[in-house]
Each structure stands twice: as structure tokens, then as C-alpha cells.
Enzyme design. Sequence first.
Site, mmCIF file in Angstrom:
data_model
loop_
_atom_site.group_PDB
_atom_site.id
_atom_site.type_symbol
_atom_site.label_atom_id
_atom_site.label_comp_id
_atom_site.label_asym_id
_atom_site.label_seq_id
_atom_site.Cartn_x
_atom_site.Cartn_y
_atom_site.Cartn_z
ATOM 1 N N ARG A 65 -50.102 49.227 -23.909
ATOM 2 C CA ARG A 65 -49.815 50.557 -24.300
ATOM 3 C C ARG A 65 -51.050 50.940 -24.261
ATOM 4 O O ARG A 65 -51.715 52.138 -23.102
ATOM 5 C CB ARG A 65 -49.353 51.129 -24.808
ATOM 6 C CG ARG A 65 -48.759 52.596 -24.522
ATOM 7 C CD ARG A 65 -48.071 52.477 -26.109
ATOM 8 N NE ARG A 65 -46.541 51.917 -26.711
ATOM 9 C CZ ARG A 65 -45.914 51.805 -26.095
ATOM 10 N NH1 ARG A 65 -45.278 53.598 -24.833
ATOM 11 N NH2 ARG A 65 -45.328 51.237 -26.409
ATOM 12 N N GLY A 84 -36.200 31.251 -30.620
ATOM 13 C CA GLY A 84 -36.214 30.136 -31.625
ATOM 14 C C GLY A 84 -38.002 30.338 -32.258
ATOM 15 O O GLY A 84 -38.227 31.013 -32.496
ATOM 16 N N LYS A 140 -32.873 35.613 -39.905
ATOM 17 C CA LYS A 140 -33.071 34.937 -40.339
ATOM 18 C C LYS A 140 -34.694 35.622 -41.365
ATOM 19 O O LYS A 140 -35.192 34.725 -42.676
ATOM 20 C CB LYS A 140 -33.850 33.790 -39.939
ATOM 21 C CG LYS A 140 -34.302 33.816 -37.867
ATOM 22 C CD LYS A 140 -36.109 34.568 -38.411
ATOM 23 C CE LYS A 140 -36.672 34.645 -37.411
ATOM 24 N NZ LYS A 140 -37.923 34.414 -37.002
ATOM 25 N N ASP A 180 -35.364 28.351 -36.443
ATOM 26 C CA ASP A 180 -35.919 29.509 -36.320
ATOM 27 C C ASP A 180 -35.312 29.498 -37.987
ATOM 28 O O ASP A 180 -36.853 29.738 -38.846
ATOM 29 C CB ASP A 180 -35.393 30.081 -35.872
ATOM 30 C CG ASP A 180 -36.127 31.696 -35.558
ATOM 31 O OD1 ASP A 180 -37.687 31.001 -35.757
ATOM 32 O OD2 ASP A 180 -36.124 32.579 -34.586
ATOM 33 N N SER A 205 -45.457 32.618 -41.530
ATOM 34 C CA SER A 205 -43.836 33.921 -41.462
ATOM 35 C C SER A 205 -44.031 34.636 -41.888
ATOM 36 O O SER A 205 -44.644 34.727 -43.162
ATOM 37 C CB SER A 205 -42.430 32.832 -42.140
ATOM 38 O OG SER A 205 -42.327 33.736 -42.523
#
EC number: 1.1.1.94
Length: 330
Positions: A33, A133, A188, A241, A251
Site C-alpha cells: 500500500r 493451514g 485456533k 493449525d 505464535s
Amino acid sequence: MKIVVLGAGAWGTALAMSAAAHAACHEVTLWARDAQQAQAMQAKRQNQRYLPGLAFPPGLHVASGDMGALAADADLVVVGTPMAALRGMLERLDGCAAPIAWLCKGFEADTGLMAHEVCAQVAPRLHSGVFSGPSFAQEVATAQPTAMVAASPRATVRDALVQAFHGPALRVYASEDIVGVEVGGAVKNVLAIATGLCDGLQLGMNARAALITRGLAEMTRLGLALGARPETFMGLSGLGDLVLTATGDLSRNRRVGLLLAEGRTLAQAVESLGHVAEGVYSARTVVQRARAVGVEMPIAECVVALLDGELRAAEAVARLMEREPTVERH
């Protein structure tokens, strides 16, 4: 094959790098952008903000400017923006002839809609799907073995994603169950906050295993109520996942839980990340959607109460452990 990836965050950049690296016949354009960001990435041949030190393959070009013109000339368009920006992107792409797939995981905060439902509202003519995934951007960008799912009711979309990304380091499976894949990707992230909290409080591996297992049951119940197939939740976009996001050190959602366990406020935790943690923004919507279809999600509900400041960490654990005994349901 001309592939356009819209959004130069970590995940969009990683997939653009993957497509350009494994197939010399692909023409891959990564759209940013911000024009200055695009110029810097093109000149330095890396994304210093999100994936510093990882060189772009020769076949990857970075651009900014007229997104519509790039999409009009593409064989596949991949939208790599967060869920909050998806509606606006799809509105701008309405009428595009190429297959379109998004990477975001979550429910739209204001409406509670999944990504494919947003697309049906604002750009119903698009041939669209989701690419999802167990995958960290850093590992995809460095060509570590990864498996993902291309989900769409349209074979043309599934086939385009397989052709674009299936290669030596990225195995792509096809699925028609876009509902199941999107529910798995959304829930998840919420559950990973819970496991991060669990690990941060040093509750042990027994507790982590219980959270993941019962969290999977919550995910499955919601998915089935929304029309998903049960087997999807045993696959890459469900169990796969969930395990990755709930246990992996890369994570962001798990990191939120770890920071909350340290006593940080939610604002402090989010600020320290520097990246989007979708679970923070989709947790309330997941619970609202579950309540609307009569599905119990006690773990997700505790996460929301924790994020809203209604529960302390120890109180959330006590609420889950002191629930009435019941049979094990999936």
C-alpha cells in the site's frame, strides 16, 4: 502464471517469496500500500520490517499504486491483509476475473461474518477461496517444509492455488469445505491465547494437552453448527493449525497469553507484539457467533472474559476446572 499478492506484511511477503522461488515460470508481484515501502523492498530485495535478512528470489517484483490494474492482468490474486481490511479489499476487487484467495483468519468484528460470507455480500461475482493451514511466515519464507489447504467450492480457485504454490517446500491440499477451514483458522487463534496463558502460569503439560483437546472439541462443535464437515477439523486447518499456534514460539496469539500471564494489560501485550494477533480481535465475535447457534465454548468464553478484564488469569483457570462434571463430547 501471473500471481499478485496484495499486502506486504510478513505472511503476504512469505508466500510471494515461496511462489517466486519454486517456479521460474511464475511472474510474482508483491503489492504494498505504501509506495516508499515498496520502493525500499524492491531496492534492498528484502522486507526489512517483517522478514529482515531474508533475500527475495529473483522472480519477485514489488509494486504499489494501481491495485486494480495489477489484479486485472493476473492469473491469481492473493489477499494478504488482516481480516479487518478484507471487506474494503474485496470491494475494490469486485469484477476481477482471476481467482482470488485470502489468507486472513477470523470473523469480521462488526458483523460476525466469516471471510467467504463477507465476499458473498460485497463481491458475489468473484471466484474466491481461502489459503490456510499450520504455517508461520518465517518458516515458509525460508523454505522449511510446510503443508497448507486451498479451500473453495470452485475447482478453478483450488487448482490455481495448487499450481501457484505447490512445490518442494510447500505441499498444498485441496478442500471444498471453506466453512470448516475458516472456522478452524478463526477459533485456533482464540485457543492459542488460552494455551499461552497456561504456559505462562506454568500449569504444566497436562493442562496444555487438556486445553488443546477440549479446544478442538469447541472448534468442531461450532464448525458443525455452521455447516462444516467434521473431518476438516482433524486436518491441517483444524488440529494442525491449532497445535502449531497453541505451542509454537512464533505464535503471536500464544504470545498474547504469555504476556497476560506476566501481568501485562491487553493494551501492553498488543503493543509489544508489533504485529496483528487476530485472536484478540476475533475472540468476542467467535463467542457471539457460537451463542447465536446454541454452541457452548467455555474456553473461548474465558478468553473473552480475560481480554475484557472481567477475570484474572487464576480466576479463568478456576472457572474452567470447577465446571460441572459431564461426559466427554466432541
